[in-house]
Design an enzyme around this catalytic site. Sequence first.
Site, PDB file in Angstrom:
ATOM      1  N   ASP A  21      -6.104  31.398   4.338  1.00  0.00           N
ATOM      2  CA  ASP A  21      -6.737  30.740   5.489  1.00  0.00           C
ATOM      3  C   ASP A  21      -5.832  31.044   6.678  1.00  0.00           C
ATOM      4  O   ASP A  21      -4.669  30.627   6.700  1.00  0.00           O
ATOM      5  CB  ASP A  21      -6.814  29.217   5.218  1.00  0.00           C
ATOM      6  CG  ASP A  21      -7.446  28.452   6.374  1.00  0.00           C
ATOM      7  OD1 ASP A  21      -7.592  29.026   7.476  1.00  0.00           O
ATOM      8  OD2 ASP A  21      -7.780  27.269   6.174  1.00  0.00           O
ATOM      9  N   TYR A  26      -8.798  31.272  15.842  1.00  0.00           N
ATOM     10  CA  TYR A  26      -9.276  31.746  17.144  1.00  0.00           C
ATOM     11  C   TYR A  26      -8.110  31.871  18.133  1.00  0.00           C
ATOM     12  O   TYR A  26      -8.023  32.825  18.894  1.00  0.00           O
ATOM     13  CB  TYR A  26     -10.335  30.793  17.721  1.00  0.00           C
ATOM     14  CG  TYR A  26     -11.705  30.897  17.086  1.00  0.00           C
ATOM     15  CD1 TYR A  26     -11.902  31.588  15.902  1.00  0.00           C
ATOM     16  CD2 TYR A  26     -12.811  30.287  17.690  1.00  0.00           C
ATOM     17  CE1 TYR A  26     -13.159  31.671  15.319  1.00  0.00           C
ATOM     18  CE2 TYR A  26     -14.077  30.369  17.117  1.00  0.00           C
ATOM     19  CZ  TYR A  26     -14.242  31.053  15.928  1.00  0.00           C
ATOM     20  OH  TYR A  26     -15.484  31.125  15.366  1.00  0.00           O
ATOM     21  N   ARG A  58      -0.327  21.983  19.167  1.00  0.00           N
ATOM     22  CA  ARG A  58      -0.343  20.941  18.128  1.00  0.00           C
ATOM     23  C   ARG A  58       0.968  20.160  18.137  1.00  0.00           C
ATOM     24  O   ARG A  58       0.983  18.964  17.873  1.00  0.00           O
ATOM     25  CB  ARG A  58      -0.620  21.557  16.750  1.00  0.00           C
ATOM     26  CG  ARG A  58      -2.040  22.128  16.677  1.00  0.00           C
ATOM     27  CD  ARG A  58      -2.439  22.587  15.299  1.00  0.00           C
ATOM     28  NE  ARG A  58      -3.623  23.462  15.396  1.00  0.00           N
ATOM     29  CZ  ARG A  58      -4.374  23.846  14.377  1.00  0.00           C
ATOM     30  NH1 ARG A  58      -4.094  23.455  13.159  1.00  0.00           N
ATOM     31  NH2 ARG A  58      -5.411  24.639  14.560  1.00  0.00           N
ATOM     32  N   ASP A 115     -12.339  33.077   8.817  1.00  0.00           N
ATOM     33  CA  ASP A 115     -10.884  33.031   8.660  1.00  0.00           C
ATOM     34  C   ASP A 115     -10.397  32.687   7.263  1.00  0.00           C
ATOM     35  O   ASP A 115      -9.261  32.290   7.096  1.00  0.00           O
ATOM     36  CB  ASP A 115     -10.267  32.122   9.730  1.00  0.00           C
ATOM     37  CG  ASP A 115     -10.216  30.674   9.323  1.00  0.00           C
ATOM     38  OD1 ASP A 115     -11.101  30.241   8.588  1.00  0.00           O
ATOM     39  OD2 ASP A 115      -9.274  29.987   9.749  1.00  0.00           O
ATOM     40  N   GLU A 116     -11.264  32.870   6.273  1.00  0.00           N
ATOM     41  CA  GLU A 116     -10.799  32.653   4.901  1.00  0.00           C
ATOM     42  C   GLU A 116     -11.156  33.854   4.039  1.00  0.00           C
ATOM     43  O   GLU A 116     -12.233  34.429   4.182  1.00  0.00           O
ATOM     44  CB  GLU A 116     -11.447  31.401   4.316  1.00  0.00           C
ATOM     45  CG  GLU A 116     -10.948  30.120   4.930  1.00  0.00           C
ATOM     46  CD  GLU A 116     -11.623  28.913   4.313  1.00  0.00           C
ATOM     47  OE1 GLU A 116     -11.610  28.797   3.085  1.00  0.00           O
ATOM     48  OE2 GLU A 116     -12.180  28.120   5.078  1.00  0.00           O
TER      49      GLU A 116
END
Length: 614
Positions: A21, A26, A58, A115-116
């Site tokens: 992942d 993005y 984050r 995205d995996e």
Amino acid sequence: MTSRAKPSLKRNDDRIIIHFDYDCFYASVFEVENPALKSVPLGVQQKQIIVTCNYEARRRGLHKLQLVSEAKKQCPDMVIVLGEQLDRFRDASKMLYKFLESFTWNNKVEKLGFDEVFLDVTDLVAYNQSLLNPNDLSHAFFNLSRDDPTVGFPFDASRTAGYEYPGLGDTAADITAKDQELLIRLRIGSHLAQHLRHRLEEDKGYTSTVGISTSKLLAKLAGNLHKPKAQTTLMPPYESTSHEDPAGQKSTVIEFLDTHDIGKIPGIGFKMSQKIRDHVLARNVDLKDKTDSRVVKDSVSVRDVRLFPGMGPELLDELLGGLGAERGIGAKAWALINGIDESEVQTLKRVPSQISIEDSYRGISSLPEVRKELRVLATSLINRMHTDLLEPDEDNPGKKRWLAHPKTLRLSTRPQPPRNPDGTRPRSFNRISRSCPLPNFIFSLREGVDALVEKLVLETLIPLFHRLHDGKGWSLNLINICVANMVETASDTVKGGGRDISRMFKHQEEVLKEWKVEDKDVPPDWVGGNHGANDGCRSHALSRAEPSAGNDAIMKGATGSEDVIPMTQDAVDEETLYLDEESDSGKCSICDAAMPAFAMAAHERYHEFENLSE
Ligand code: TTP
Ligand code: MG
């Protein structure tokens, strides 16, 4: 109906599966394009939402799926980039997928969303296991090639690379020979995973979160344990020695899964988990929130379900079966709840099953507007067909040939439901569609795209549109055009064997049946009716149509967002948002993300898709 004796389920842990992942996907795509962005808090905006942000953001308390206004308040120096043009994500995703595929020997590389990625590395692991010197595990060499023994990397086979679950050192010393063998295979897999993670980061600039186990289900869930830029291996023993013996060896799989909420199990979608929850909590159907069936108040763990009296495949069949449900759904769900997922990692796919382009609008209600938008969408569609379905023609250097011919063209719209007496508008996610054979002229490589678009719009799309909306009074908030029913064009004489490929397609059709967009016409009779007819038409996640600059009637789309069916390899990545003017904000019942109410349904479909392992 149900017996308390639970049928014993047989584990098969012969495979080694790695799940990737990509972190902050993005945002990472923008960072790779412009490395200066790495050191600033970066958010990617779609409509009014920050769909993802980088780790610098984050660190400052920002998170995925925040309202732009909120994020700006919290972090005024945040850099915001527009992520409504999906091509850059799609291209990056394809490039990374191909990169990972280049390491495999069996082509078993399956994309889930953008995205995996799952890799089945059983063969690589078995080969390297056969080369190990049991007397000197610490100085092993991982062979990435069967032909060239110098290609690879040194590794320590006596330990796991990255995190283990349960924690390091907890692996029982007295495990069985079978588990010992599984342990060594998992360890080899963990070193390969680490190598690939480092290659992804050093060669391509993407960090990832990785899980290693023996099935897609377990690999995906294990990866979640340590994020970001990390990997986790689910350690043996995978089987309990005895269900009855409390002192016996406990299965790490069961221990691990039991802590999860039932809705977090890939393959048990949002609706399925709601039905199971309702049963376990004995929730009276009448008491359910009628205004918003998505409201989830109580968490029900896998353990609660597994140990629930009478729970088993039959009861699950009763709860989950019914019209439109997959055959054997109860047995499949029961297996998942017990940590068993036999679904294969699909092999690389040469062509997508369909190509679909769509955009959302504030409300289109005149034919000239429709014609204009159809031109925009048709241009994207033909360009995409050229990118995805053409390959260099080996017999005619410098020329291209079609890999596959889609046979069907489908036009779908989503009419806005009439306003309620109080002026509000009910939400609508119902599409209606009409299909027809795709005209052959579209495959011409001599004519320019503009000429093809003009012909397609006038000769095919407008007549289809009239079959959907013949009268007046319609107002549309979405138009989708899609080509489907791909017929592969490789002849049997071509190297690699056309027959094999068509067989592969057939197999995939079978596997992906559940998610296939049926090319049945959906009659324009939805108003006030039951919209079950449109069930085959699923699409997922958030859309990327741009909010209009002003408040004009039409929402200017980017270039038409793609609406792909949620199949395993062909990543569905979007659903068009219905932007209604009466939107307020709410919280996602699954991940707690705050967002405007209008985004909620699309976002939850994103979760459904996220949960799809097959
Ligand atoms: P995720 O894997 O959920 O998020 P992520 O990769 O950005 O972050 P993480 O490190 O936590 O894995 O989703 C992948 C991409 O999909 C994400 O970068 C943006 C997009 N996306 C949407 O478009 N809509 C959504 O509702 C979500 C959750 C993600
Ligand atoms: Mg991610």
